[in-house]
Every structure is written in C-alpha cells, then in structure tokens.
Design an enzyme around this catalytic site. Structure first.
Site, PDB file in Angstrom:
ATOM      1  N   LYS A 116      10.099   2.979  -7.647  1.00  0.00           N
ATOM      2  CA  LYS A 116      10.357   1.543  -7.553  1.00  0.00           C
ATOM      3  C   LYS A 116      10.583   0.909  -8.916  1.00  0.00           C
ATOM      4  CE  LYS A 116       7.800  -0.528  -4.290  1.00  0.00           C
ATOM      5  NZ  LYS A 116       6.620  -0.814  -3.436  1.00  0.00           N
ATOM      6  N   GLU A 200       4.150  -6.417 -12.118  1.00  0.00           N
ATOM      7  CA  GLU A 200       5.054  -7.504 -11.752  1.00  0.00           C
ATOM      8  C   GLU A 200       4.257  -8.797 -11.819  1.00  0.00           C
ATOM      9  OE1 GLU A 200       8.030  -5.582  -8.384  1.00  0.00           O
ATOM     10  OE2 GLU A 200       6.641  -7.129  -7.782  1.00  0.00           O
ATOM     11  N   HIS A 235      -0.524  -6.435   3.199  1.00  0.00           N
ATOM     12  CA  HIS A 235       0.849  -6.251   2.700  1.00  0.00           C
ATOM     13  C   HIS A 235       1.719  -5.474   3.667  1.00  0.00           C
ATOM     14  CE1 HIS A 235      -0.522  -7.915  -1.006  1.00  0.00           C
ATOM     15  NE2 HIS A 235      -1.318  -6.903  -1.261  1.00  0.00           N
ATOM     16  N   ARG A 294      16.312   3.661   5.031  1.00  0.00           N
ATOM     17  CA  ARG A 294      16.142   4.114   6.413  1.00  0.00           C
ATOM     18  C   ARG A 294      16.351   2.941   7.357  1.00  0.00           C
ATOM     19  NH1 ARG A 294      11.226   1.356   6.751  1.00  0.00           N
ATOM     20  NH2 ARG A 294      10.015   1.629   4.865  1.00  0.00           N
TER      21      ARG A 294
HETATM   22  P1  ADP Z   1       5.665  -1.493   0.017  1.00  0.00           P
HETATM   23  O1  ADP Z   1       6.752  -0.586  -0.457  1.00  0.00           O
HETATM   24  O2  ADP Z   1       4.306  -0.894  -0.135  1.00  0.00           O
HETATM   25  O3  ADP Z   1       5.923  -2.086   1.362  1.00  0.00           O
HETATM   26  P2  ADP Z   1       6.687  -3.872  -1.323  1.00  0.00           P
HETATM   27  O4  ADP Z   1       7.035  -3.850  -2.759  1.00  0.00           O
HETATM   28  O5  ADP Z   1       7.801  -3.807  -0.334  1.00  0.00           O
HETATM   29  O6  ADP Z   1       5.638  -2.703  -1.027  1.00  0.00           O
HETATM   30  O7  ADP Z   1       5.815  -5.160  -1.005  1.00  0.00           O
HETATM   31  C1  ADP Z   1       5.153  -5.350   0.224  1.00  0.00           C
HETATM   32  C2  ADP Z   1       4.510  -6.732   0.252  1.00  0.00           C
HETATM   33  O8  ADP Z   1       3.599  -6.886  -0.832  1.00  0.00           O
HETATM   34  C3  ADP Z   1       5.486  -7.890   0.094  1.00  0.00           C
HETATM   35  O9  ADP Z   1       6.106  -8.254   1.283  1.00  0.00           O
HETATM   36  C4  ADP Z   1       4.544  -8.982  -0.414  1.00  0.00           C
HETATM   37  O10 ADP Z   1       3.738  -9.505   0.602  1.00  0.00           O
HETATM   38  C5  ADP Z   1       3.629  -8.209  -1.338  1.00  0.00           C
HETATM   39  N1  ADP Z   1       4.168  -8.222  -2.739  1.00  0.00           N
HETATM   40  C6  ADP Z   1       4.919  -7.265  -3.337  1.00  0.00           C
HETATM   41  N2  ADP Z   1       5.233  -7.619  -4.596  1.00  0.00           N
HETATM   42  C7  ADP Z   1       4.675  -8.826  -4.814  1.00  0.00           C
HETATM   43  C8  ADP Z   1       4.623  -9.745  -5.936  1.00  0.00           C
HETATM   44  N3  ADP Z   1       5.206  -9.450  -7.099  1.00  0.00           N
HETATM   45  N4  ADP Z   1       3.945 -10.912  -5.771  1.00  0.00           N
HETATM   46  C9  ADP Z   1       3.329 -11.215  -4.601  1.00  0.00           C
HETATM   47  N5  ADP Z   1       3.326 -10.408  -3.538  1.00  0.00           N
HETATM   48  C10 ADP Z   1       3.986  -9.225  -3.617  1.00  0.00           C
END
Ligand code: ADP
Length: 452
Positions: A116, A200, A235, A294
């Site tokens: 990522k 982040e 999440h 996917r």
């Molecule tokens: P995964 O691959 O584990 O699903 P993601 O990067 O897609 O992780 O993030 C999943 C969720 O985590 C997001 O929808 C959000 O709720 C939270 N999230 C991810 N990055 C951030 C961020 N920088 N700030 C706040 N919430 C975040």
C-alpha cells in the site's frame, strides 16, 4: 467464451458466480473443504470437488489442490471470488502457467498495488491525491517520530501489507506512536508475514467512497460510479450503498473529480478486469487510500443501480472481449443498500458462530438476498463471519431504506449459540442520521446505539 470455469471460493460469492454465469452457457466447478460438504455453493455448481480440511490454508488457500481440481475437471479458467487467493499474484501466475485463464487483473498490476505504501507512491506520480503521509515505509521509531512531526498528529500507523481493516492504529502523540508502531508491526507480522508500516494523517471524520472500475485488455478502462461504505465496525464495512448520499445532496462535481482520479489511478497500475479504487472524503477534499484487485463484496449495489452485470463482464474481459460500455451512456437507476449479515454479536461485534436452526429469507419488491448458508448448516470459526448479504433497491433512497428495513425485520436466522447483526441493521436503517445521509466512518460510535 469459456465452456467451464472453476470457482476458487465458498459461501455466497461462489454460489452467486455459478448463478451469474449459467445464463451465459458457462458450466461451473465448485470446490469445498471438509467443513463445507453439501453446502449451498457446492449444489449451485454443476460439479464439486473436495480440496481438503476445513482450515483455509489446507483448502481454499491451497493453490496446488485448486489447480489439480481445475485440471481434473477440464476447467478453462478460474474465478477467485474475493478474499482467499483473489489478490495473490503468484496464484494468478500459476493459473496462467497451468494453461488456464485467471479471471482477474494481470499479476503485474496486482503486484503494483499490493504494497500500500508503494501504491501511494505510484498514484501520487499519476496526479492522484493521497492522504498526507510518509513516502514509503518507516523503519525506525525516530524516523516515524520525525515523519509524524511533519504530518502533524493525529497520525495513523498502517501495515503496508494490510487488508480487512487489520494492522491499523491511530496515534495522538509520540508516546502513543511508539505503542502503535509496536502493536501494528506485531499484528502485521502475524497476519501478513511482514511488519513494514507507513504513516498517514488520521482523518477524524471521513466518508469512505469507492469507485468501481472495469478495464479490458484492449486499452479501454472506465468507472461505474461510486459506492459509499462509511458505516463500518473495526474499519470493516457493514452497510454499503449506491449512489452515495453525496450524489443526492448535489455534490456531483466532487464525485466526478473522484471518478476521474480513480480512472487515473487504475491506469497507473496497468489495470484490467473489475477492481475498486478506495478514497476517503472530508468536506470537498478526497484522498486515495488503496485499490482492490478483485470483485468487491458490495458489487451488487453497483449492479442494481447501473444494470451492468459485473461478473458477466469479468468473464468476457478475461476471455479477451472488448469493453463496449461507457458511463456517459449508463443511467443510474434508483438507490441500492447492502446490509452485510455477520454471525456476530450485534452490540460488541464479537464473532458468534454456531449451528443454524432457522433460516427464512425475506422476499418482496426490490429485495435480493445473496446467501451462502441455510438451516441445518454450521457457521464455523474457520471462515469470514459474513453469512449473507441483504440488498434492497428502491426508486429513491428513502424507498430503498423502507424496503431494507422491512426485509431486515422479516429475515429470520436462529441457531444454537449463533447470533447475527440483524438487530444492528434494523437500528441503522431506522436511524435519523442514516436517513439524512449524514455519514462518516465513526457513524456506529455515534448512532444506531441499542436502547437500554
Ligand atoms: P484495509 O485495506 O485494511 O481495508 P483501508 O486502507 O482500505 O484498509 O482502510 C479501511 C478503513 O480504515 C477506511 O475505510 C477508514 O475507515 C479507515 N482509514 C484508513 N485510512 C485512514 C486515515 N488516514 N484516516 C482515517 N481513517 C482511515
């Protein structure tokens, strides 16, 4: 078109793929573990092959057993569904090397987006905004502290190899950053086999908006609008809908900019087949977080509001056909909401597997149930706790909500020890903030609480 495909998955998605491709004249081979003997997905296919014990590593993640089943049955292609081997580039290569087609993106694009932190770098270069953060991974506590000082607290420590909401932890100061680095690294090592993390900025109240992508192997790549997936626990998504309430609230310029960024990101990965670009949106700002290589769990809300058969297109694209769709020629119809039915405690969200004794699905106008279970079956702790998806479509968002609520109330799932989150869905759909489309990723901490 393929004559026969093998579906390397289980539950609702395996069943759904069989049902979706049958009208195309494609026959299907299901695979199953000891725990899934006689499960609905095995009966939905034309043939079923046993691939090993219940533990995923020995069955649904066992590439050798799956390839052997495909060869034995003469399948020409393998559809991985989601989860399990779906984002595994080595498996996609092994399928091709065995002379079959992998129904998904090219392995090289999967590799480009798997890390990522690397994916962030690639899309930034393509002019797509990402959440402010580190360029690549951080290796020492000192490096992380310096980065956090620059980004500004709060920050989010994220596993570079993460997924499924695992390996993510916010930090509000240097002290909690040290803890988060340790916890996140440990968690990532045990879940993903590598402990690399990046930072982040932690957005306090973002919406999760994602864009469906379809691309062929002839240079055509389009978006199929957005889905909003802000309602999450740990999440992980609980409720998804299309269009996003932002669409109804007139934020169409913002959404257009997000579609445009999604197409640019997907092109940067050299993407083909069905995929999803995920963004966080806060006010009028949006940030790319990752691309999923996917078909997503929540793809039905896109299908129901665009009339596009995503699984059908996955097969056509994999078979080399040209994509002749364009969003400008697609009219979005109504609104669709998907409720993920999990076998878990509806308040504390702990898994609550057990034996299903009653299973009565709702019916009615605009109601669709994609289920992988039925009465008499065991929900085991071996697999994902999602046991069904309930999807409601309406002419507009309020009709979809009303139909969804009626459907949730008439969905009867009972069992020994088993609990489901249907009561949670009832609370969400009946909540005023939900009706107002007032969503962010912390929705469940603030709304839809159980009454005492
Ligand atoms: P995964 O691959 O584990 O699903 P993601 O990067 O897609 O992780 O993030 C999943 C969720 O985590 C997001 O929808 C959000 O709720 C939270 N999230 C991810 N990055 C951030 C961020 N920088 N700030 C706040 N919430 C975040």
């Amino acid at each position: 078109m393929f004559r026969k495909i093998l579906i390397a998955n289980r539950g609702e998605i395996a069943r759904r793929i069989s049902e979706a491709v049958r009208p195309m004249g494609v026959s299907t081979v299901a695979v199953y573990s000891d725990a899934d003997e006689g499960a609905p997905h095995t009966r939905a296919a034309d043939e079923a092959v046993h691939i090993g014990p219940a533990a995923p590593r020995e069955s649904y993640l066992n590439a050798e057993a799956i390839l052997a089943a495909a060869k034995k049955t003469g399948a020409e292609a393998i559809h991985p569904g989601y989860g399990f081997l779906s984002e595994n580039a080595a498996f996609a290569r092994a399928v091709h090397d065995a002379g079959m087609t992998f129904i998904g993106p090219p392995p090289e694009s999967m590799e480009r987006m798997k890390d990522k932190a690397e994916a962030r770098r690639l899309v930034t270069a393509a002019g797509v905004p990402t959440v402010p953060g580190t360029e690549g991974t951080v290796s020492t506590t000192e490096e992380a502290k310096a980065a956090a000082a620059q980004i500004g607290y709060p920050v989010l420590v994220k596993a570079a190899g993460g997924g499924g909401g695992i390996g993510m932890m916010p930090a509000r100061d240097d002290e909690s950053l040290e803890k988060a680095l340790r916890a996140c690294g440990d968690r990532a090592r045990s879940a993903f086999g590598r402990d690399a993390v990046y930072l982040e900025r932690y957005l306090e109240a973002p919406r999760h908006i994602e864009v469906q992508i379809l691309g062929d192997h002839h240079g055509n790549l389009i978006h199929l609008f957005e889905r909003e997936c802000s309602i999450q626990r740990r999440h992980q998504k609980v409720t998804e809908e299309a269009p996003s309430p932002l669409w109804w609230q007139g934020k169409r310029d913002l959404l257009e900019r997000i579609y445009d960024a999604a197409v640019r990101a997907a092109n940067a990965f050299g993407y083909a087949n069905a995929g999803t670009c995920e963004f966080l949106v806060q006010g009028d700002e949006f940030f790319f977080i990752e691309m999923n290589a996917r078909l997503q769990v929540e793809h039905p809300v896109t299908e129901l509001t665009t009339g596009v058969d995503l699984i059908g297109w996955q097969l056509r694209i994999a078979a080399g056909e040209k994509l002749d769709l364009h969003p400008s020629r697609i009219e979005r119809r109504g609104a669709a909401i998907e409720m993920r039915v999990y076998a878990e405690d509806p308040i504390r969200f702990f898994p609550a597997p057990g034996k299903i004794t009653t299973w009565e699905e709702p019916t009615g106008e605009g109601v669709r149930v994609d289920a992988g279970y039925e009465a008499g079956q065991m929900v085991t702790p071996f697999y994902d706790p999602m046991i069904a998806k309930l999807i409601a479509w309406g002419q507009d968002r309020s009709e979809a909500i009303a139909r969804g609520l009626a459907a949730v109330r008439s969905f009867k799932i009972e069992g020994e020890k088993l609990k489901t989150n249907l009561p949670l869905h009832e609370r969400i759909l009946a909540d005023d903030a939900f009706a107002a489309g007032d969503l962010d990723t912390h929705f469940l901490e603030k709304h839809a609480r159980p009454s005492k």
